[in-house]
Design a protein around this motif. Structure first.
Motif, PDB file in Angstrom:
ATOM      1  N   ALA A 182       8.293 -14.303   1.313  1.00 51.81           N
ATOM      2  CA  ALA A 182       7.133 -15.058   0.807  1.00 51.81           C
ATOM      3  C   ALA A 182       5.898 -14.831   1.675  1.00 51.81           C
ATOM      4  CB  ALA A 182       7.473 -16.537   0.749  1.00 51.81           C
ATOM      5  N   ASN A 183       6.102 -14.687   2.974  1.00 47.28           N
ATOM      6  CA  ASN A 183       4.967 -14.503   3.868  1.00 47.28           C
ATOM      7  C   ASN A 183       4.289 -13.145   3.622  1.00 47.28           C
ATOM      8  OD1 ASN A 183       3.249 -15.213   6.058  1.00 47.28           O
ATOM      9  ND2 ASN A 183       4.408 -13.747   7.317  1.00 47.28           N
ATOM     10  N   PHE A 184       5.114 -12.124   3.462  1.00 47.55           N
ATOM     11  CA  PHE A 184       4.585 -10.779   3.182  1.00 47.55           C
ATOM     12  C   PHE A 184       3.872 -10.770   1.825  1.00 47.55           C
ATOM     13  CE2 PHE A 184       5.726  -6.172   2.000  1.00 47.55           C
ATOM     14  CZ  PHE A 184       4.591  -5.674   2.614  1.00 47.55           C
ATOM     15  N   SER A 185       4.472 -11.441   0.861  1.00 46.57           N
ATOM     16  CA  SER A 185       3.877 -11.508  -0.479  1.00 46.57           C
ATOM     17  C   SER A 185       2.487 -12.160  -0.414  1.00 46.57           C
ATOM     18  CB  SER A 185       4.812 -12.318  -1.390  1.00 46.57           C
ATOM     19  OG  SER A 185       4.196 -12.541  -2.607  1.00 46.57           O
ATOM     20  N   LYS A 186       2.376 -13.203   0.387  1.00 44.21           N
ATOM     21  CA  LYS A 186       1.092 -13.897   0.531  1.00 44.21           C
ATOM     22  C   LYS A 186       0.053 -12.970   1.168  1.00 44.21           C
ATOM     23  CE  LYS A 186      -0.371 -18.227   2.431  1.00 44.21           C
ATOM     24  NZ  LYS A 186       0.036 -19.186   3.447  1.00 44.21           N
ATOM     25  N   ILE A 187       0.485 -12.232   2.177  1.00 48.53           N
ATOM     26  CA  ILE A 187      -0.444 -11.303   2.848  1.00 48.53           C
ATOM     27  C   ILE A 187      -0.962 -10.275   1.842  1.00 48.53           C
ATOM     28  CG2 ILE A 187      -0.571  -9.427   4.563  1.00 48.53           C
ATOM     29  CD1 ILE A 187       1.297 -11.060   6.356  1.00 48.53           C
ATOM     30  N   ILE A 188      -0.050  -9.719   1.045  1.00 48.15           N
ATOM     31  CA  ILE A 188      -0.431  -8.701   0.058  1.00 48.15           C
ATOM     32  C   ILE A 188      -1.390  -9.301  -0.985  1.00 48.15           C
ATOM     33  CG2 ILE A 188       0.464  -7.248  -1.834  1.00 48.15           C
ATOM     34  CD1 ILE A 188       1.578  -6.034   0.513  1.00 48.15           C
ATOM     35  N   ASN A 189      -0.996 -10.436  -1.547  1.00 50.54           N
ATOM     36  CA  ASN A 189      -1.806 -10.992  -2.629  1.00 50.54           C
ATOM     37  C   ASN A 189      -3.145 -11.546  -2.159  1.00 50.54           C
ATOM     38  OD1 ASN A 189      -0.174 -10.279  -4.777  1.00 50.54           O
ATOM     39  ND2 ASN A 189       1.098 -12.110  -4.571  1.00 50.54           N
ATOM     40  N   ASN A 190      -3.269 -11.816  -0.864  1.00 52.53           N
ATOM     41  CA  ASN A 190      -4.550 -12.295  -0.344  1.00 52.53           C
ATOM     42  C   ASN A 190      -5.464 -11.156   0.093  1.00 52.53           C
ATOM     43  OD1 ASN A 190      -4.210 -14.999  -0.749  1.00 52.53           O
ATOM     44  ND2 ASN A 190      -3.261 -15.361   1.240  1.00 52.53           N
ATOM     45  N   ALA A 191      -4.985  -9.918   0.029  1.00 50.66           N
ATOM     46  CA  ALA A 191      -5.828  -8.785   0.429  1.00 50.66           C
ATOM     47  C   ALA A 191      -6.999  -8.655  -0.550  1.00 50.66           C
ATOM     48  CB  ALA A 191      -5.002  -7.504   0.457  1.00 50.66           C
ATOM     49  N   ASP A 192      -8.052  -7.970  -0.107  1.00 49.03           N
ATOM     50  CA  ASP A 192      -9.230  -7.838  -0.974  1.00 49.03           C
ATOM     51  C   ASP A 192      -9.007  -6.837  -2.094  1.00 49.03           C
ATOM     52  OD1 ASP A 192     -11.249  -9.503   0.547  1.00 49.03           O
ATOM     53  OD2 ASP A 192     -10.401  -8.222   2.110  1.00 49.03           O
ATOM     54  N   TYR A 193      -8.230  -5.803  -1.805  1.00 57.44           N
ATOM     55  CA  TYR A 193      -7.915  -4.814  -2.837  1.00 57.44           C
ATOM     56  C   TYR A 193      -6.414  -4.554  -2.808  1.00 57.44           C
ATOM     57  CZ  TYR A 193     -12.915  -3.695  -2.496  1.00 57.44           C
ATOM     58  OH  TYR A 193     -14.292  -3.757  -2.470  1.00 57.44           O
ATOM     59  N   VAL A 194      -5.785  -4.662  -3.976  1.00 57.52           N
ATOM     60  CA  VAL A 194      -4.356  -4.357  -4.094  1.00 57.52           C
ATOM     61  C   VAL A 194      -4.261  -3.219  -5.104  1.00 57.52           C
ATOM     62  CG1 VAL A 194      -2.071  -5.295  -4.608  1.00 57.52           C
ATOM     63  CG2 VAL A 194      -3.860  -6.804  -3.709  1.00 57.52           C
ATOM     64  N   ILE A 195      -4.045  -1.997  -4.622  1.00 61.92           N
ATOM     65  CA  ILE A 195      -4.146  -0.852  -5.523  1.00 61.92           C
ATOM     66  C   ILE A 195      -2.775  -0.233  -5.821  1.00 61.92           C
ATOM     67  CG2 ILE A 195      -6.560  -0.399  -4.873  1.00 61.92           C
ATOM     68  CD1 ILE A 195      -5.495   2.054  -3.371  1.00 61.92           C
ATOM     69  N   PRO A 196      -2.616   0.255  -7.051  1.00 61.10           N
ATOM     70  CA  PRO A 196      -1.303   0.742  -7.497  1.00 61.10           C
ATOM     71  C   PRO A 196      -0.974   2.145  -6.988  1.00 61.10           C
ATOM     72  CG  PRO A 196      -2.889   0.951  -9.281  1.00 61.10           C
ATOM     73  CD  PRO A 196      -3.634   0.346  -8.117  1.00 61.10           C
ATOM     74  N   ASP A 197      -0.246   2.204  -5.853  1.00 58.91           N
ATOM     75  CA  ASP A 197       0.161   3.485  -5.288  1.00 58.91           C
ATOM     76  C   ASP A 197       1.548   3.783  -5.830  1.00 58.91           C
ATOM     77  OD1 ASP A 197       0.779   5.691  -3.795  1.00 58.91           O
ATOM     78  OD2 ASP A 197       0.481   4.761  -1.850  1.00 58.91           O
ATOM     79  N   GLY A 198       1.646   4.734  -6.695  1.00 58.94           N
ATOM     80  CA  GLY A 198       2.981   5.044  -7.221  1.00 58.94           C
ATOM     81  C   GLY A 198       2.997   4.900  -8.728  1.00 58.94           C
ATOM     82  N   ILE A 199       3.552   5.912  -9.359  1.00 61.99           N
ATOM     83  CA  ILE A 199       3.604   5.934 -10.819  1.00 61.99           C
ATOM     84  C   ILE A 199       4.477   4.790 -11.343  1.00 61.99           C
ATOM     85  CG2 ILE A 199       5.538   7.623 -10.996  1.00 61.99           C
ATOM     86  CD1 ILE A 199       2.328   7.475 -13.157  1.00 61.99           C
ATOM     87  N   GLY A 200       5.420   4.331 -10.506  1.00 56.47           N
ATOM     88  CA  GLY A 200       6.298   3.222 -10.908  1.00 56.47           C
ATOM     89  C   GLY A 200       5.506   1.964 -11.260  1.00 56.47           C
TER      90      GLY A 200
END
Ligand code: UDP
Length: 245
Positions: free
Chosen positions: A52-70
């Protein structure tokens, strides 16, 4: 930007074109904004679900960009298609070119000593207008000391290659102390410096970059098992969303 985020199994991705993203980045660099870029792939989406802590860090970032065709495939299956894949590696290259164009200060952190050395040399040689204010490999003892060095040298751009989630945790902890564009770039320095090769263009086009990496580094097999697991969860999520309609 945050209004237009697409939720893939709990990670919320920005949905814009690479061109639009680059315009935002240019603006951020010009105005010395404080920005944090994360580039999750399916493996990171799965680890964020477990932490949950890592998820919060990711979702609070200014840009979350889709790296990976998946990620792009997952978005399509869920009925919320995204514009396009934007890789961390291409973003790293764009930021370095922009920093060179704009005569900015850069700090690079992470990867093995010989890799960071080769990366620093490449920047000095090929991007002479960059003021490379410092660099350090990713195998240090005193994290606080490294962070302090970065903050004192006041770079405009901080590239961190410690792998996930280490790099995101590091950036999240220190970014508020320095107005810069901060990005976690994973194993990108290995490729950027020429230490490791990226897949041939044709394989990249056919979305077979993962296969190339697997052949070159079979020890990644365990990590790649995340992909079928991820697709399975996407299909389950699709069914759940259809039920709730
Ligand atoms: N790394 C580091 N310090 C650590 C652990 C990893 O500097 O304590 C570096 C490692 O040398 C490599 C990068 O972080 O350059 C992680 O690469 P990986 O291929 O795992 O990342 P990916 O591109 O798959 O996210």
């Amino acid at each position: 930007m945050h209004k237009n985020r697409i939720n893939i199994l709990g990670t919320e991705f920005d949905n814009f074109t690479e061109k639009q993203f680059h315009l935002y980045l240019d603006n951020d660099l010009d105005f010395k904004a404080n920005k944090f870029i994360v580039t999750p792939n399916p493996e990171i989406v799965l680890s964020a679900r477990k932490d949950a802590n890592f998820s919060k860090i990711i979702n609070n970032a200014d840009y979350v960009i889709p790296d990976g065709i998946g990620i792009i495939k997952g978005a399509k299956i869920l009925g919320t298609p995204m514009h396009e894949r934007i890789t961390g590696f291409d973003t790293l290259k764009y930021l370095i070119e922009a920093a060179n164009r704009k005569l900015l200060k850069v700090y690079i952190l992470g990867s093995k000593p010989e890799v960071i050395e080769a990366t620093a040399n490449k920047i000095k040689k090929d991007y002479p207008q960059i003021d490379l204010v410092g660099y350090h490999d990713g195998y240090f003892k005193d994290e606080g000391e490294i962070a302090q060095e970065i903050i004192t040298k006041k770079p405009n751009l901080v590239l961190v290659a410690l792998g996930s989630p280490k790099q995101e945790i590091f950036i999240n902890k220190y970014k508020d102390q320095l107005n810069a564009v901060w990005i976690g770039v994973g194993g990108s320095f290995d490729v950027f410096s020429g230490t490791k090769k990226r897949a041939p263009k044709i394989m990249q086009k056919l979305n077979l970059e993962w296969f190339y990496r697997l052949v070159k580094e079979p020890t990644r097999f365990g990590r790649m098992l995340a992909i079928p697991k991820y697709l399975n969860m996407i299909n389950k999520e699709k069914k759940a969303r259809q039920k709730n309609k």
